[in-house]
Design a protein around this motif. Sequence first.
Motif, PDB file in Angstrom:
ATOM      1  N   ALA A   1       0.834  -1.207   0.000  1.00 19.48           N
ATOM      2  CA  ALA A   1       0.000   0.000   0.000  1.00 19.48           C
ATOM      3  C   ALA A   1       0.866   1.253   0.000  1.00 19.48           C
ATOM      4  O   ALA A   1       0.568   2.224  -0.709  1.00 19.48           O
ATOM      5  N   MET A   2       1.947   1.248   0.778  1.00 18.50           N
ATOM      6  CA  MET A   2       2.854   2.405   0.794  1.00 18.50           C
ATOM      7  C   MET A   2       3.517   2.590  -0.564  1.00 18.50           C
ATOM      8  O   MET A   2       3.637   3.717  -1.059  1.00 18.50           O
TER       9      MET A   2
ATOM     10  N   ARG B   1       0.962   4.068  -2.943  1.00 21.22           N
ATOM     11  CA  ARG B   1       0.753   5.500  -2.712  1.00 21.22           C
ATOM     12  C   ARG B   1       1.923   6.329  -3.233  1.00 21.22           C
ATOM     13  O   ARG B   1       1.734   7.397  -3.803  1.00 21.22           O
ATOM     14  N   ARG B   2       3.150   5.828  -3.061  1.00 19.55           N
ATOM     15  CA  ARG B   2       4.331   6.552  -3.565  1.00 19.55           C
ATOM     16  C   ARG B   2       4.289   6.627  -5.095  1.00 19.55           C
ATOM     17  O   ARG B   2       4.520   7.674  -5.666  1.00 19.55           O
TER      18      ARG B   2
ATOM     19  N   GLN C   1       1.702   6.406  -6.983  1.00 20.76           N
ATOM     20  CA  GLN C   1       0.586   7.263  -7.364  1.00 20.76           C
ATOM     21  C   GLN C   1       0.988   8.732  -7.254  1.00 20.76           C
ATOM     22  O   GLN C   1       0.676   9.535  -8.132  1.00 20.76           O
ATOM     23  N   ALA C   2       1.685   9.093  -6.198  1.00 20.35           N
ATOM     24  CA  ALA C   2       2.143  10.470  -6.019  1.00 20.35           C
ATOM     25  C   ALA C   2       3.139  10.855  -7.112  1.00 20.35           C
ATOM     26  O   ALA C   2       3.090  11.976  -7.639  1.00 20.35           O
TER      27      ALA C   2
ATOM     28  N   GLN D   1       1.180  11.385 -10.334  1.00 14.97           N
ATOM     29  CA  GLN D   1       0.463  12.657 -10.249  1.00 14.97           C
ATOM     30  C   GLN D   1       1.424  13.828 -10.448  1.00 14.97           C
ATOM     31  O   GLN D   1       1.103  14.790 -11.154  1.00 14.97           O
TER      32      GLN D   1
END
Length: 186
Positions: free
Chosen positions: A36-37, A40-41, A43-44, A47
């Motif tokens: 999950a971490m 998220r990384r 995904q960031a 983005q």
Amino acid sequence: FYSFAVSDREYMITLVVMLATALLTSTLMHRTRSQAMLFRRRQAITQSLLEFATELADQNSVDAIGQVVAARIGSFFGCDSVVLHRENDHLRAIGRHGAAFADDDKEAAVARWVLDHNEPAGAGTSTLPLAIGAYLPLRGSASRVIGVLALRSINLNPVRDPDDLRLIESLALQAATALERAALTE
């Protein structure tokens, strides 16, 4: 008190099964959190790349693109950054974020070396490692170097992680393409 003794064999088997179950559950939970971490990384990062590309597309001048590149990369990686653009075989700073470390004669010589040899140099590399900053070539079409991206961190090596290096290289490629487009437009 302060002792651990299992009096019956059936309880010993139950204890071993419960410990194995707890260990398995803990391991799976740790892997899930790590995934999950990582998600998220990534995904960031995706983005940030999208926002960076959009912001670059909105700029029309070389100086504006240089300032966007320096500000974005500097704030994303928490370092000082300078974008140097090739103009008539000389380098001119077109964007800065943080201290102007690349103005020093020794640092300018490292940037010039990167421009001439089309390879990274400076801190964290095997070429000219005593430099304050890390210098990466901005490659345009046909791998022609159109500028240099200079990064300086409080740490000796501004690029610590291989994933960070790939991200910086990706940002540098986008920056070089935008700079080339703006130079052709001008």
